[in-house]
Design a protein around this motif. Structure first.
Motif, PDB file in Angstrom:
ATOM      1  N   THR A 194       0.844  -0.770   7.472  1.00  0.00           N
ATOM      2  CA  THR A 194       0.988   0.311   8.447  1.00  0.00           C
ATOM      3  C   THR A 194       1.473   1.566   7.729  1.00  0.00           C
ATOM      4  OG1 THR A 194       3.318  -0.142   8.922  1.00  0.00           O
ATOM      5  CG2 THR A 194       1.670  -1.392  10.192  1.00  0.00           C
ATOM      6  N   PRO A 195       1.396   2.728   8.375  1.00  0.00           N
ATOM      7  CA  PRO A 195       1.903   3.940   7.718  1.00  0.00           C
ATOM      8  C   PRO A 195       3.366   3.826   7.294  1.00  0.00           C
ATOM      9  CG  PRO A 195       0.537   4.538   9.582  1.00  0.00           C
ATOM     10  CD  PRO A 195       0.701   3.044   9.641  1.00  0.00           C
ATOM     11  N   VAL A 196       4.206   3.248   8.131  1.00  0.00           N
ATOM     12  CA  VAL A 196       5.619   3.143   7.772  1.00  0.00           C
ATOM     13  C   VAL A 196       5.797   2.200   6.591  1.00  0.00           C
ATOM     14  CG1 VAL A 196       7.934   2.603   8.602  1.00  0.00           C
ATOM     15  CG2 VAL A 196       6.276   3.650  10.154  1.00  0.00           C
ATOM     16  N   ARG A 197       5.096   1.075   6.590  1.00  0.00           N
ATOM     17  CA  ARG A 197       5.188   0.153   5.452  1.00  0.00           C
ATOM     18  C   ARG A 197       4.688   0.826   4.173  1.00  0.00           C
ATOM     19  NH1 ARG A 197       8.400  -3.692   4.545  1.00  0.00           N
ATOM     20  NH2 ARG A 197       7.907  -4.701   6.540  1.00  0.00           N
ATOM     21  N   ARG A 198       3.654   1.644   4.274  1.00  0.00           N
ATOM     22  CA  ARG A 198       3.150   2.337   3.084  1.00  0.00           C
ATOM     23  C   ARG A 198       4.186   3.306   2.520  1.00  0.00           C
ATOM     24  NH1 ARG A 198      -3.337   3.575   3.915  1.00  0.00           N
ATOM     25  NH2 ARG A 198      -3.934   1.423   4.410  1.00  0.00           N
ATOM     26  N   VAL A 199       4.939   3.942   3.415  1.00  0.00           N
ATOM     27  CA  VAL A 199       6.025   4.806   2.954  1.00  0.00           C
ATOM     28  C   VAL A 199       7.058   3.984   2.189  1.00  0.00           C
ATOM     29  CG1 VAL A 199       7.949   6.265   3.701  1.00  0.00           C
ATOM     30  CG2 VAL A 199       5.711   6.522   4.769  1.00  0.00           C
ATOM     31  N   PHE A 200       7.447   2.847   2.750  1.00  0.00           N
ATOM     32  CA  PHE A 200       8.426   1.992   2.078  1.00  0.00           C
ATOM     33  C   PHE A 200       7.879   1.468   0.745  1.00  0.00           C
ATOM     34  CE2 PHE A 200      10.220   0.615   6.480  1.00  0.00           C
ATOM     35  CZ  PHE A 200      10.836   1.846   6.617  1.00  0.00           C
ATOM     36  N   ASN A 201       6.612   1.098   0.729  1.00  0.00           N
ATOM     37  CA  ASN A 201       6.025   0.577  -0.511  1.00  0.00           C
ATOM     38  C   ASN A 201       5.943   1.662  -1.590  1.00  0.00           C
ATOM     39  OD1 ASN A 201       5.744  -1.899   0.730  1.00  0.00           O
ATOM     40  ND2 ASN A 201       3.536  -1.723   1.060  1.00  0.00           N
ATOM     41  N   TYR A 202       5.635   2.872  -1.175  1.00  0.00           N
ATOM     42  CA  TYR A 202       5.609   3.993  -2.120  1.00  0.00           C
ATOM     43  C   TYR A 202       6.998   4.171  -2.732  1.00  0.00           C
ATOM     44  CZ  TYR A 202       4.693   8.787  -3.816  1.00  0.00           C
ATOM     45  OH  TYR A 202       4.543   9.905  -4.587  1.00  0.00           O
ATOM     46  N   ALA A 203       8.014   4.169  -1.865  1.00  0.00           N
ATOM     47  CA  ALA A 203       9.383   4.349  -2.345  1.00  0.00           C
ATOM     48  C   ALA A 203       9.810   3.196  -3.244  1.00  0.00           C
ATOM     49  CB  ALA A 203      10.330   4.471  -1.158  1.00  0.00           C
ATOM     50  N   THR A 204       9.384   1.988  -2.902  1.00  0.00           N
ATOM     51  CA  THR A 204       9.723   0.821  -3.722  1.00  0.00           C
ATOM     52  C   THR A 204       9.123   0.948  -5.107  1.00  0.00           C
ATOM     53  OG1 THR A 204       9.886  -0.608  -1.780  1.00  0.00           O
ATOM     54  CG2 THR A 204       9.480  -1.689  -3.891  1.00  0.00           C
ATOM     55  N   GLU A 205       7.866   1.336  -5.161  1.00  0.00           N
ATOM     56  CA  GLU A 205       7.166   1.442  -6.438  1.00  0.00           C
ATOM     57  C   GLU A 205       7.759   2.548  -7.314  1.00  0.00           C
ATOM     58  OE1 GLU A 205       4.533  -0.202  -9.004  1.00  0.00           O
ATOM     59  OE2 GLU A 205       4.853  -0.872  -6.933  1.00  0.00           O
ATOM     60  N   LYS A 206       8.172   3.638  -6.677  1.00  0.00           N
ATOM     61  CA  LYS A 206       8.647   4.790  -7.442  1.00  0.00           C
ATOM     62  C   LYS A 206      10.146   4.746  -7.738  1.00  0.00           C
ATOM     63  CE  LYS A 206       4.803   7.346  -7.562  1.00  0.00           C
ATOM     64  NZ  LYS A 206       4.184   7.852  -8.818  1.00  0.00           N
ATOM     65  N   TYR A 207      10.936   4.196  -6.784  1.00  0.00           N
ATOM     66  CA  TYR A 207      12.377   4.423  -6.879  1.00  0.00           C
ATOM     67  C   TYR A 207      13.255   3.166  -6.875  1.00  0.00           C
ATOM     68  CZ  TYR A 207      10.508   8.950  -5.504  1.00  0.00           C
ATOM     69  OH  TYR A 207       9.755  10.099  -5.440  1.00  0.00           O
ATOM     70  N   LEU A 208      12.702   2.003  -6.537  1.00  0.00           N
ATOM     71  CA  LEU A 208      13.522   0.794  -6.502  1.00  0.00           C
ATOM     72  C   LEU A 208      13.296  -0.115  -7.702  1.00  0.00           C
ATOM     73  CD1 LEU A 208      13.449  -0.367  -2.753  1.00  0.00           C
ATOM     74  CD2 LEU A 208      15.021   1.210  -3.883  1.00  0.00           C
ATOM     75  N   LYS A 209      12.428   0.283  -8.596  1.00  0.00           N
ATOM     76  CA  LYS A 209      12.042  -0.579  -9.718  1.00  0.00           C
ATOM     77  C   LYS A 209      13.226  -0.976 -10.597  1.00  0.00           C
ATOM     78  CE  LYS A 209       7.562  -1.323  -9.551  1.00  0.00           C
ATOM     79  NZ  LYS A 209       7.028  -2.697  -9.465  1.00  0.00           N
ATOM     80  N   GLU A 210      14.209  -0.104 -10.709  1.00  0.00           N
ATOM     81  CA  GLU A 210      15.336  -0.374 -11.593  1.00  0.00           C
ATOM     82  C   GLU A 210      16.376  -1.287 -10.947  1.00  0.00           C
ATOM     83  OE1 GLU A 210      15.158   0.644 -14.758  1.00  0.00           O
ATOM     84  OE2 GLU A 210      13.190   1.386 -14.108  1.00  0.00           O
ATOM     85  N   LEU A 211      16.234  -1.554  -9.651  1.00  0.00           N
ATOM     86  CA  LEU A 211      17.193  -2.422  -8.977  1.00  0.00           C
ATOM     87  C   LEU A 211      16.699  -3.869  -9.034  1.00  0.00           C
ATOM     88  CD1 LEU A 211      18.054  -0.277  -5.813  1.00  0.00           C
ATOM     89  CD2 LEU A 211      19.332  -0.465  -7.956  1.00  0.00           C
TER      90      LEU A 211
END
Length: 427
Positions: A194-211
């Motif tokens: 969904t659009p909201v999940r895609r936003v979360f996935n984008y953020a995960t790929e870009k910004y959560l990788k180090e966690l």
């Protein structure tokens, strides 16, 4: 990768099954020195996340140093709730998430991306926010624990939502809810992309990788006997583990009814549902099954407030559940709603858009919401004693019921554990 998976539409996992499965996954992860657990709060009691957190504490002992319930906008858990949900897990490990103040912004999902995936319905960037403990705590493992189930904001609950909303900040929570609301909840519920999940996935790929996040996901539903059953446990660190859990959830949590429902009776367990902020799951999860000019009756003995957050409660009381057009107009005209788009989204979600009626039946204690309060926000009010005399939850079975007077009603005991729809309204 996926460290453990066990689930099917016929699986029934016991506490020992959960312990063996989680231990197997944790063994594969290898030695860890400082662990943070991020389970849901008491509003997700049926998720089995409390047990799994206690199991993780039993495995890591003193190396599990902190537990941060993914409160989102919910109120902090009481000691009694912690005892009930998390068993012998030491209360001294628990931390409260402050969604307004205690967050760090890791980066932004650009406005042009959100404009594209929302079909032009919104035009703003989205901040990837998490509780600062995740970043500053020095953890070499973060266990994100929770249940995958159909959800009104994102389509299917959990995975990175548990981090980005459950430990997120006010701007991220508000904007993500609003994206889903204006895009259309009925276009998203029961879908993992969904659009909201895609936003979360984008953020995960870009910004959560180090966690160092590993997701522990359950699938829990209500079986044909009306008993809660755990159908699956999935442990992994990427999107694939969520997709597998979501596929199973759609098999066991989704009911395609054979005909539009004229009258639906929903029971809200008093230990879980004390607000319409949560209790409106009775509306969200049934709306695609209810017939035009149908009726939803919500038995809510513990209903005491609209919003768990006091500021949101005031906004609900002021603006009410009067439909998408009314709410969007209010947003355009009132800065207080523009500053709290999550509340605006909730007002849209909680309206039937005039297509069917919603009758709330609160208890009769001094602290329960009154008839005047219920009706002021756009719902009908029902006398819980009279309604329960006719529609007794103890005598109703899950699904269709034919009463002695020939009336047919559809009964749901746990709205948070499912999604109901008729094919005419489920694309």
């Amino acid at each position: 990768m996926i460290y453990y998976e066990n689930g099917s539409p016929t699986t029934a996992l016991s506490h020992d099954d959960l312990r063996r499965g989680l231990y197997e996954a944790l063994e594969k992860l290898g030695e860890r020195q400082k662990v943070l657990a991020v389970p849901p709060d008491y509003t997700r009691l049926p998720s089995r996340a409390g047990e799994l957190t206690e199991i993780a504490w039993g495995y890591y002992d003193e190396k599990l140093t902190d537990i941060l319930p993914a409160l989102g906008t919910h109120t902090p858990m009481t000691e009694g709730q912690i005892d009930h949900m998390f068993g012998k897990t030491p209360k001294g490990l628990f931390r409260d998430h402050d969604w307004r103040n205690d967050v760090i912004t890791l980066g932004e999902v650009p406005a042009e991306y959100i404009r594209d995936i929302s079909e032009g319905k919104v035009d703003f960037s989205w901040p990837a926010q998490v509780n600062r403990l995740l970043v500053e705590g020095g953890f070499d493992l973060i266990l994100s624990i929770g249940q995958v189930v159909p959800h009104e904001v994102v389509g299917m609950a959990n995975y990175n939502k548990n981090i980005l909303v459950g430990t997120g900040g006010s701007e991220g929570i508000n904007k993500s809810h609003y994206i889903g609301a204006v895009y259309g909840m009925e276009r998203m519920m029961g879908k993992s992309d969904t659009p909201v999940r895609r936003v979360f996935n984008y953020a995960t790929e870009k910004y959560l990788k180090e966690l160092p996040i590993v997701y522990v996901l359950t699938v829990v539903g209500v079986n044909s006997e009306g008993v809660q059953q755990t159908y699956g446990l999935f442990v992994g660190d990427d999107l694939e583990v969520f997709d597998r859990a979501a596929r199973l959830s759609l098999q066991v949590n989704f009911v395609m009814v054979e005909k539009p429902l004229k009258k639906v009776i929903v029971w809200l367990d008093p230990t879980e549902f004390k607000s319409t902020w949560l209790g409106n799951k009775s509306i969200y999860r049934t709306r695609m099954a209810i017939a035009d000019r149908g009726e939803l009756i919500v038995l809510a003995p513990a209903l005491k407030e609209f919003g768990e957050d006091k500021a949101i409660d005031l906004l609900i009381r002021k603006y009410g559940y009067f439909g998408t057009d009314y709410t969007l107009k209010a947003v355009s005209e009132n800065q207080e709603l523009r500053n709290n788009l999550g509340a605006a989204a909730h007002l849209i979600h909680g309206s039937s858009e005039g297509r069917f009626s919603v009758t709330y039946c609160p208890g009769k204690e001094a602290w329960n919401l009154t008839r005047e309060e219920i009706e002021s926000v756009g719902f009908h009010w029902g006398d819980i004693d009279e309604i329960m005399q006719k529609y007794d939850p103890l005598r109703l079975k899950e699904g269709f019921n034919m009463l002695d007077d020939g009336e047919e009603v559809y009964y749901i005991s746990s709205p948070a554990l499912g999604l109901w729809a008729h094919k005419d309204r489920f694309a």
